[in-house]
Design a protein around this motif. Structure first.
Motif, PDB file in Angstrom:
ATOM      1  N   SER A 347       0.829  -1.467   0.194  1.00 18.13           N
ATOM      2  CA  SER A 347       0.229   0.158  -0.090  1.00 18.13           C
ATOM      3  C   SER A 347       0.736   1.135  -0.110  1.00 18.13           C
ATOM      4  N   ILE A 348       0.647   2.139  -0.783  1.00 22.43           N
ATOM      5  CA  ILE A 348       0.864   3.529  -0.469  1.00 22.43           C
ATOM      6  C   ILE A 348       0.554   4.593  -0.170  1.00 22.43           C
ATOM      7  N   GLU A 349       1.205   5.548   0.835  1.00 14.69           N
ATOM      8  CA  GLU A 349       0.484   6.874   1.483  1.00 14.69           C
ATOM      9  C   GLU A 349       1.672   8.032   0.263  1.00 14.69           C
ATOM     10  N   LEU A 350      -0.019   8.443   0.377  1.00 13.59           N
ATOM     11  CA  LEU A 350       1.424  10.102  -0.449  1.00 13.59           C
ATOM     12  C   LEU A 350       0.104  11.176   0.033  1.00 13.59           C
ATOM     13  N   PRO A 351       1.353  12.414   0.601  1.00 17.98           N
ATOM     14  CA  PRO A 351       1.013  13.032   0.790  1.00 17.98           C
ATOM     15  C   PRO A 351      -0.053  14.517   0.026  1.00 17.98           C
ATOM     16  N   ALA A 352      -0.551  15.725   1.035  1.00 22.26           N
ATOM     17  CA  ALA A 352      -1.576  16.393   0.608  1.00 22.26           C
ATOM     18  C   ALA A 352      -0.694  17.569  -0.774  1.00 22.26           C
ATOM     19  N   ASN A 353      -2.150  17.399  -1.847  1.00 27.51           N
ATOM     20  CA  ASN A 353      -0.630  18.381  -3.152  1.00 27.51           C
ATOM     21  C   ASN A 353      -0.523  19.709  -1.779  1.00 27.51           C
ATOM     22  N   ASN A 354       0.882  19.568  -2.430  1.00 32.83           N
ATOM     23  CA  ASN A 354       1.279  21.157  -2.254  1.00 32.83           C
ATOM     24  C   ASN A 354       1.135  21.995  -2.869  1.00 32.83           C
ATOM     25  N   GLY A 355       0.520  21.757  -4.738  1.00 35.08           N
ATOM     26  CA  GLY A 355       1.294  22.716  -5.563  1.00 35.08           C
ATOM     27  C   GLY A 355       2.129  22.670  -6.182  1.00 35.08           C
TER      28      GLY A 355
END
Length: 423
Positions: A347-355
């Motif tokens: 499983s992959i955990e991605l961070p929130a999009n920071n732009g």
């Protein structure tokens, strides 16, 4: 306009991401796609080699343009297949794609037209190849002639290493039919550079420069991979050098292919070594590079759809191709064991999009709504900033917040540039 992109890697995700910014695009499709492409497109469960099903889908959905990402379907003739049916498609014909599909084809073309490259010989007989290898000595480069997913090249520093590589390719068949013929060439020294160019026959519009990092580990150690990261532009390479590469290598190759009856239309990838004697060609590819696309396209200031259409229509000379003044750095996060055997399904955990960062998916898929690993190179984390140092900082900050079991990545992407030319 509806557009279909064929492929399922990070390169295709980057192409889709850029096409989504076009005001002329109404819907995007990707066949077969991955766990990230469906953020910007509708994934279609058709394989890249199922030309009949792909062309029928294009007709049924009223798709105006198909873009081919990977090299395999290009060599297999997908552009010819679509063109014969009057379906607009971006990419070279199978004959023109031989510039990537056969290293002997490319080397012989360069020899005929006096385009600077490493001295070489090609062989289908193992004993003859071995005798030549021993006569030349090391360091030396052994290449499988055909497609090997970016892994069919061994730079041997010792004769023992060279002989082992030759035996693995020609006798053990580690690259299958791609290794039935080998090219053995002199080992060029210098700094590597990639120049991608849009080509519509004789007209060449170069993109910004980039530099790939193929070895698996820091300090350019370990086996070659499909690419562990890249950055663009390359500040230590001058505009004058790029102009020299275009005028002495890329344009002559494009004109040579027209003259020999197989004009190239698409993206021509020129891999170079900047030697003490000047730039020399290491290899040509017949499509966007991966992961170079993940840093080049975020810096494109023009509408990619316009450029694709101009390339197909032969009007590239009239098309403006503009670039942003920013820099970009992409760090590839790979599965443990890559480029050898590797597990899937983590499983992959991605961070929130920071732009400031774009995470391009390569070896991912959605399994019951959960994003999991599904390939060797899993993600390409691209940071964009006003300077290369800032772009690199942004990329690694995001890498630090991205997790899957056993994730492996290089920590020195763009170090060469920053040590030589801090920008």
């Amino acid at each position: 306009m509806k557009v279909l992109v064929i492929g399922g890697g990070g390169r295709e995700h980057a192409i889709l991401w850029k096409l989504a910014q076009s005001t002329r695009v109404t819907k995007l499709y990707c066949a077969p796609g991955n766990g990230g492409t469906e953020e910007v497109a509708q994934n279609v469960p058709i394989g890249a080699h199922d030309f009949a099903a792909l062309s029928q889908f294009v007709k049924d959905e009223g798709i105006s343009l198909t873009v081919v990402g990977p090299e395999d379907p290009l060599l297999a003739g997908i552009v010819d297949f679509f063109s014969e049916r009057g379906l607009p498609i971006f990419g070279p014909s199978s004959q023109a794609a031989q510039i990537e599909g056969s290293k002997t084809f490319a080397k012989d073309l360069m020899k005929r037209h006096q385009i600077p490259t490493a001295a070489y010989e090609s062989f289908t007989d193992y004993e003859a190849a071995l005798a030549y290898l021993r006569a030349q000595g090391a360091p030396i480069v052994i290449k499988a002639d055909g497609l090997a997913a970016g892994k069919g090249v061994v730079v041997a520093e010792s004769l023992e290493e060279a002989e082992q590589a030759l035996a693995q390719i020609m006798q053990d068949g580690v690259f299958g039919n791609a290794g039935a013929r080998v090219v053995i060439e002199e080992c060029l020294r210098g700094e590597e550079l990639t120049l991608l160019s849009f080509v519509d026959g004789e007209t060449v519009k170069p993109m910004i420069t980039s530099q790939d990092h193929k070895p698996a580990y820091d300090g350019d150690k370990g086996p070659n991979t499909g690419g562990m990261g890249t950055y663009a532009p390359v500040p230590q390479m001058s505009n004058e050098l790029v102009a020299q590469i275009v005028s002495t290598i890329v344009e002559p190759v494009a004109k040579a292919m027209v003259a020999e009856g197989y004009p190239f239309k698409g993206v021509l990838y020129t891999g170079l070594m900047i030697t003490a004697q000047g730039p020399k060609v290491i290899e040509f590819n017949a499509r966007f590079g991966d992961p170079e696309t993940q840093v080049v396209l975020p810096l494109l200031d023009s509408d990619l759809l316009d450029v694709f259409e101009a390339t197909i229509n032969g009007t590239l000379a009239d098309q403006d191709v503009a670039w942003k003044s920013d820099s970009a750095c992409c760090v590839v996060m790979a599965a443990p064991g890559y480029p050898g055997d590797y597990p899937k399904g983590a499983s992959i955990e991605l961070p929130a999009n920071n732009g400031e960062t774009v995470i391009f998916h390569a070896g991912t898929k959605l399994a019951d709504g959960v994003l999991v690993t599904n390939g060797g190179r899993v993600l390409g984390v691209t940071g964009v900033g006003a300077t290369l140092a800032k772009a690199r900082e942004i990329a690694y900050q995001t890498v630090g917040k991205t997790h899957f079991e056993g994730a492996h990545y290089r920590t020195d992407i763009a170090d060469k540039a920053l040590k030589q030319h801090v920008k």
